[in-house]
Design a protein around this motif. Structure first.
Motif, PDB file in Angstrom:
ATOM      1  N   GLU A 272       0.903  -1.284  -0.050  1.00 49.50           N
ATOM      2  CA  GLU A 272      -0.144   0.030   0.034  1.00 49.50           C
ATOM      3  C   GLU A 272       0.708   1.234   0.253  1.00 49.50           C
ATOM      4  O   GLU A 272       0.487   2.315  -0.582  1.00 49.50           O
ATOM      5  N   ILE A 273       1.840   1.278   0.767  1.00 50.54           N
ATOM      6  CA  ILE A 273       2.852   2.397   0.872  1.00 50.54           C
ATOM      7  C   ILE A 273       3.594   2.583  -0.416  1.00 50.54           C
ATOM      8  O   ILE A 273       3.388   3.612  -1.089  1.00 50.54           O
ATOM      9  N   ILE A 274       4.035   1.763  -1.153  1.00 51.99           N
ATOM     10  CA  ILE A 274       4.584   1.826  -2.454  1.00 51.99           C
ATOM     11  C   ILE A 274       3.626   2.387  -3.540  1.00 51.99           C
ATOM     12  O   ILE A 274       3.937   3.188  -4.331  1.00 51.99           O
ATOM     13  N   SER A 275       2.243   1.728  -3.278  1.00 50.90           N
ATOM     14  CA  SER A 275       1.302   2.007  -4.279  1.00 50.90           C
ATOM     15  C   SER A 275       0.927   3.563  -3.909  1.00 50.90           C
ATOM     16  O   SER A 275       0.834   4.193  -5.175  1.00 50.90           O
ATOM     17  N   ARG A 276       0.951   4.292  -2.945  1.00 50.15           N
ATOM     18  CA  ARG A 276       0.580   5.400  -2.587  1.00 50.15           C
ATOM     19  C   ARG A 276       1.749   6.302  -3.166  1.00 50.15           C
ATOM     20  O   ARG A 276       1.383   7.476  -3.592  1.00 50.15           O
ATOM     21  N   ILE A 277       2.799   5.938  -2.860  1.00 54.35           N
ATOM     22  CA  ILE A 277       4.088   6.740  -3.385  1.00 54.35           C
ATOM     23  C   ILE A 277       4.230   6.682  -4.812  1.00 54.35           C
ATOM     24  O   ILE A 277       4.467   7.825  -5.549  1.00 54.35           O
ATOM     25  N   MET A 278       3.786   5.645  -5.426  1.00 55.13           N
ATOM     26  CA  MET A 278       3.628   5.592  -7.051  1.00 55.13           C
ATOM     27  C   MET A 278       2.567   6.743  -7.525  1.00 55.13           C
ATOM     28  O   MET A 278       3.043   7.559  -8.503  1.00 55.13           O
ATOM     29  N   VAL A 279       1.551   6.827  -6.970  1.00 52.38           N
ATOM     30  CA  VAL A 279       0.697   7.780  -7.472  1.00 52.38           C
ATOM     31  C   VAL A 279       0.982   9.317  -6.980  1.00 52.38           C
ATOM     32  O   VAL A 279       0.770  10.023  -7.914  1.00 52.38           O
ATOM     33  N   GLN A 280       1.198   9.429  -5.521  1.00 49.96           N
ATOM     34  CA  GLN A 280       1.875  10.858  -5.476  1.00 49.96           C
ATOM     35  C   GLN A 280       2.888  11.380  -6.320  1.00 49.96           C
ATOM     36  O   GLN A 280       3.007  12.270  -7.032  1.00 49.96           O
ATOM     37  N   THR A 281       3.872  10.282  -6.426  1.00 48.52           N
ATOM     38  CA  THR A 281       5.003  10.509  -7.608  1.00 48.52           C
ATOM     39  C   THR A 281       4.465  10.831  -9.090  1.00 48.52           C
ATOM     40  O   THR A 281       5.080  11.781  -9.736  1.00 48.52           O
ATOM     41  N   ASN A 397       1.118  -5.693 -11.892  1.00 46.70           N
ATOM     42  CA  ASN A 397       1.318  -6.446 -10.981  1.00 46.70           C
ATOM     43  C   ASN A 397       0.443  -6.466  -9.825  1.00 46.70           C
ATOM     44  O   ASN A 397      -0.583  -5.799 -10.097  1.00 46.70           O
ATOM     45  N   PHE A 398       0.622  -7.209  -8.908  1.00 42.47           N
ATOM     46  CA  PHE A 398      -0.542  -7.071  -7.723  1.00 42.47           C
ATOM     47  C   PHE A 398      -0.719  -5.799  -7.132  1.00 42.47           C
ATOM     48  O   PHE A 398      -1.741  -5.557  -6.515  1.00 42.47           O
ATOM     49  N   ARG A 399       0.331  -4.927  -7.260  1.00 47.04           N
ATOM     50  CA  ARG A 399      -0.203  -3.489  -6.760  1.00 47.04           C
ATOM     51  C   ARG A 399      -0.998  -2.606  -7.677  1.00 47.04           C
ATOM     52  O   ARG A 399      -1.359  -1.524  -7.076  1.00 47.04           O
ATOM     53  N   GLY A 400      -1.188  -3.079  -8.840  1.00 46.22           N
ATOM     54  CA  GLY A 400      -1.941  -2.292  -9.794  1.00 46.22           C
ATOM     55  C   GLY A 400      -3.366  -1.931  -9.305  1.00 46.22           C
ATOM     56  O   GLY A 400      -3.699  -0.823  -9.515  1.00 46.22           O
ATOM     57  N   THR A 401      -3.897  -2.909  -8.677  1.00 46.18           N
ATOM     58  CA  THR A 401      -5.390  -2.427  -8.081  1.00 46.18           C
ATOM     59  C   THR A 401      -5.371  -1.529  -6.902  1.00 46.18           C
ATOM     60  O   THR A 401      -6.275  -0.378  -6.758  1.00 46.18           O
ATOM     61  N   LEU A 402      -4.276  -1.584  -6.111  1.00 46.12           N
ATOM     62  CA  LEU A 402      -4.173  -0.561  -5.373  1.00 46.12           C
ATOM     63  C   LEU A 402      -3.741   0.692  -5.737  1.00 46.12           C
ATOM     64  O   LEU A 402      -4.258   1.818  -5.061  1.00 46.12           O
ATOM     65  N   ILE A 403      -2.825   0.706  -6.791  1.00 47.26           N
ATOM     66  CA  ILE A 403      -2.457   2.092  -7.359  1.00 47.26           C
ATOM     67  C   ILE A 403      -4.088   2.703  -8.027  1.00 47.26           C
ATOM     68  O   ILE A 403      -4.205   3.914  -7.706  1.00 47.26           O
ATOM     69  N   ILE A 404      -4.656   2.003  -8.618  1.00 48.22           N
ATOM     70  CA  ILE A 404      -5.655   2.702  -9.234  1.00 48.22           C
ATOM     71  C   ILE A 404      -6.881   3.110  -8.171  1.00 48.22           C
ATOM     72  O   ILE A 404      -7.112   4.157  -8.210  1.00 48.22           O
ATOM     73  N   SER A 405      -7.143   2.295  -7.031  1.00 52.92           N
ATOM     74  CA  SER A 405      -7.781   2.652  -6.086  1.00 52.92           C
ATOM     75  C   SER A 405      -7.414   4.061  -5.318  1.00 52.92           C
ATOM     76  O   SER A 405      -7.979   4.900  -5.003  1.00 52.92           O
ATOM     77  N   VAL A 466       1.769   8.802 -17.646  1.00 50.96           N
ATOM     78  CA  VAL A 466       2.152   7.227 -17.764  1.00 50.96           C
ATOM     79  C   VAL A 466       2.773   6.648 -16.596  1.00 50.96           C
ATOM     80  O   VAL A 466       3.882   7.450 -15.931  1.00 50.96           O
ATOM     81  N   ILE A 467       2.268   5.778 -15.988  1.00 52.30           N
ATOM     82  CA  ILE A 467       2.637   4.871 -14.799  1.00 52.30           C
ATOM     83  C   ILE A 467       3.197   3.822 -15.522  1.00 52.30           C
ATOM     84  O   ILE A 467       2.310   2.795 -16.041  1.00 52.30           O
ATOM     85  N   LEU A 468       4.345   3.298 -15.080  1.00 49.68           N
ATOM     86  CA  LEU A 468       5.027   2.033 -16.002  1.00 49.68           C
ATOM     87  C   LEU A 468       5.148   1.014 -14.518  1.00 49.68           C
ATOM     88  O   LEU A 468       6.212   1.333 -13.709  1.00 49.68           O
ATOM     89  N   LEU A 469       4.566  -0.124 -14.491  1.00 51.14           N
ATOM     90  CA  LEU A 469       4.654  -0.934 -13.892  1.00 51.14           C
ATOM     91  C   LEU A 469       5.392  -2.116 -13.854  1.00 51.14           C
ATOM     92  O   LEU A 469       5.260  -2.655 -15.311  1.00 51.14           O
ATOM     93  N   SER A 470       6.282  -2.747 -13.156  1.00 47.80           N
ATOM     94  CA  SER A 470       7.109  -3.967 -13.636  1.00 47.80           C
ATOM     95  C   SER A 470       6.321  -5.129 -13.520  1.00 47.80           C
ATOM     96  O   SER A 470       5.304  -5.307 -12.799  1.00 47.80           O
ATOM     97  N   TYR A 471       6.820  -6.259 -14.392  1.00 48.89           N
ATOM     98  CA  TYR A 471       6.020  -7.591 -14.379  1.00 48.89           C
ATOM     99  C   TYR A 471       6.738  -8.294 -13.528  1.00 48.89           C
ATOM    100  O   TYR A 471       7.168  -9.387 -13.695  1.00 48.89           O
ATOM    101  N   LYS A 472       6.841  -8.119 -11.944  1.00 51.55           N
ATOM    102  CA  LYS A 472       7.584  -8.770 -10.950  1.00 51.55           C
ATOM    103  C   LYS A 472       6.820 -10.027 -10.652  1.00 51.55           C
ATOM    104  O   LYS A 472       7.445 -11.099 -10.291  1.00 51.55           O
ATOM    105  N   SER A 473       5.360 -10.139 -10.812  1.00 45.09           N
ATOM    106  CA  SER A 473       4.905 -11.434 -10.596  1.00 45.09           C
ATOM    107  C   SER A 473       5.354 -12.629 -11.668  1.00 45.09           C
ATOM    108  O   SER A 473       4.818 -13.723 -11.570  1.00 45.09           O
TER     109      SER A 473
END
Length: 633
Positions: A272-281, A397-405, A466-473
């Protein structure tokens, strides 16, 4: 029952005896040697053998003679007497050789066993005021490096690591990844962090703080909770509360972890923290660099300090009372944290100031120093009204839904988010998410995000960012970062050819790849594991820092923003930071630094970010430069 022979019984008893270890075998060999010497001494007197020239021997003399022949084979060379005596003593000497050979072998084997035991890292740690790290992951190297910097003012600090990994392998990896240890000793032990006996090895009751790393598997949270239970229950109970920092992946497990850890554990919801930082950034260019500056121990960090001379002063007065520190809030007497409070908030007895400063001994007020505010250079502009936004997410990746929310908490109604991924599961997750969103309409497309032709079909110029997510999964860390790098290069080429300008924030997994990716000219990079590691290091030193970062990461709290300097002061005109601080304070904002866009791509200049600048020094804001403030949205 089958009849057991005497020889079988003897072998069985001998096996049991040998299995008791080297010490027991040496003890048995000693008893045999004493019995053998007494037997030979008595036999020598009984048969009447004696050295030449001797009229006879008594028992002590016979014991001494046999003892010297057993211990020293060279003694046999000095014997004189009849052949029966010589043959007898030769037999004693040969038996002594066998005994000594076995003894040397047993001692050697015992030493090797002890070395092997030490190598396995199973010995008890006799340390005090040490940091215990439980578990092993890629985050551990950043955490160790940060703790070493934090321990620089201690003469003899220790970090104890317990992980289900070979001790020597751990030590080799740490030496390879951590270049300098200064005054900190690293002690590795092999064991399972959820096993009570293994936990005991680390001496947790004498520790300063404990860090529990995630296990990087599906049951990580349950194992971490079990470790917290093991530490805080009667097994390792102590009078002083523990200071435990742990990473939790799933919010569903947060309440259980809080229930068992109570006030002794600080929990970090890393995803959740990384997702929030991604959105804020993604919305505030350069924000990731600001967060790294605040979270690492190299440079200025966040500290708490009492300020009895400022009791009764307002928050506005606090801002200008510190000339070498940037005040950001107040730690209230009830242990709650308020960042960027109203300017007329009163600093009361029992409160502490929260400031960004070089070290804990530099957060000192100086109310007598003259303050030069250049009112003529202060500007005030109205905020632009919010508009619907178009956002593109490449990768999943699994953080995608958290970032959109989280994005849904920031954007205006009517905004659109398009997700493009090469894997099918993103479509299923997005379809489930759409019903929970208020302001965003979601669309998804399946395509190869590393294919240039496919990217050009997306009409990239129409997106705000543009938000670029890694395919870490789906890929190992290096391959996932390689896929991200390829996509970034395509985006950069498209932007240059079409002379379009859209913001790009990218997730990277390895800090070394962050440096490589500088050539792509992306606006920001969020190195997820590195940020979580920095946060855990900070919180392990001061548990109340978690309250500060929770406030900064919360969309409903006071956050960090990078805003156009032209909204605050005159551009291309010399001003000092007191003037910028005053301009921000009039908006009920707290200015903490600025970004010089001239150095936005220069790693040696910190990407142009300056936090806690000298307030009296003159500087010139250029077009495009930004002011870093803490503010409500």
């Amino acid at each position: 029952m089958k009849k057991v022979t005497f020889s079988a019984k003897a072998r069985y008893k001998f096996d049991n005896f040998v299995s008791k270890g080297t010490g027991q075998m040496i003890y048995g060999l000693g008893l045999f040697s004493v019995a053998f010497i007494l037997f030979c001494s008595t036999l020598l007197l009984f048969v009447g053998f004696r050295p030449e020239g001797s009229d006879g021997m008594n028992l002590p003399e016979s014991i001494w003679l046999n003892l010297t022949h057993v211990l020293d084979p060279g003694t046999v060379g000095g014997n004189e007497g009849g052949w029966p005596f010589l043959i007898f003593m030769m037999t004693v000497t040969l038996t002594g050789l066998i005994i000594i050979t076995i003894l040397i072998g047993l001692i050697s084997n015992g030493i090797m066993d002890k070395i092997e035991t030490l190598r396995k890292g199973r010995s008890f740690v006799i340390e005090q005021n040490h940091v215990v790290i439980l578990g092993w992951s890629s985050k551990i190297f950043t955490i160790i490096s940060e703790l070493i910097i934090a321990n620089a003012n201690r003469k003899d600090a220790a970090i104890v690591i317990l992980a289900d990994k070979d001790k020597v392998a751990m030590e080799d990896e740490i030496r390879d990844k951590v270049k300098s240890f200064d005054t900190t000793r690293i002690i590795c032990r092999t064991g399972n962090p959820i096993d009570l006996d293994d936990l005991q090895i680390t001496n947790p009751t004498e520790s300063k703080s404990i860090i529990i790393l995630d296990k990087d598997n599906a049951s990580s949270d349950s194992q971490i909770i079990k470790t917290i239970v093991a530490i805080t229950t009667h097994s390792f109970k102590r009078a002083k509360p523990y200071h435990i920092t742990a990473e939790i992946k799933d919010r569903k497990n947060l309440e259980v972890a809080k229930m068992v850890g109570k006030n002794e554990v600080e929990l970090i919801l890393s995803d959740e923290i990384i997702s929030r930082i991604m959105v804020q950034t993604s919305r505030q260019s350069g924000l990731s660099v600001v967060y790294v500056e605040l979270m690492d121990f190299d440079g200025d960090e966040i500290y708490f300090a009492e300020a009895p001379s400022l009791i009764g002063k307002t928050y506005r007065e606090l801002l200008f009372a510190y000339h070498d520190s940037a005040i950001i809030g107040i730690h209230l007497a009830n242990n709650s944290v308020v960042l960027n409070p109203p300017m007329d908030s009163v600093f009361a007895l029992g409160d502490k100031v929260i400031g960004i400063t070089e070290d804990d001994d530099t957060l000192i007020p100086d109310e007598k120093k003259a303050i030069d505010i250049q009112d003529d250079n202060i500007l005030y502009t109205e905020k632009e009204p919010a508009h619907p936004e178009d956002i593109l997410i490449l990768g999943w990746n699994f953080r995608g839904t958290l970032i959109i929310s989280e994005l849904d908490n920031y954007v205006s109604p009517g905004s659109n988010v398009k997700v493009v991924s090469k894997f099918e599961e993103s479509k299923l997750e997005i379809e489930q998410l759409q019903t929970e969103l208020k302001n965003i309409t979601l669309t998804t497309e399946l395509m190869d995000t590393t294919d240039r032709a496919s990217l050009e079909q997306l009409d990239l110029a129409t997106f705000n960012y543009v938000i670029l997510l890694s395919y870490k999964s789906h890929y190992p860390i290096q391959e996932a970062d390689a896929q991200t790098l390829i996509t970034l290069l395509h985006l950069r080429n498209f932007s240059e050819r079409n002379e379009t300008n859209f913001k790009i924030v990218s997730e990277m997994l390895d800090m070394k790849n962050r440096i490589l990716a500088n050539i792509t000219s992306a606006d920001d990079f969020v190195v997820s594991d590195n940020l979580v590691s920095l946060l855990m290091s900070q919180v392990s030193e001061n548990k109340f820092l978690m309250r500060v970062f929770e406030e900064l990461f919360n969309s409903s709290g006071s956050e960090i923003y990078t805003r156009d300097a032209a909204e605050y002061v005159q551009i291309d005109t010399p001003v000092n930071f007191y003037t910028i601080l005053e301009s921000a304070a009039r908006r009920n904002e707290t200015a903490i630094g600025y970004r010089n866009m001239k150095y936005a791509k220069d790693i040696k200049k910190g990407y142009g970010v300056v936090v806690n600048p000298a307030k009296s020094a003159s500087l010139i804001m250029n077009p495009g430069d930004t002011i870093i403030v803490i503010s409500q949205r």
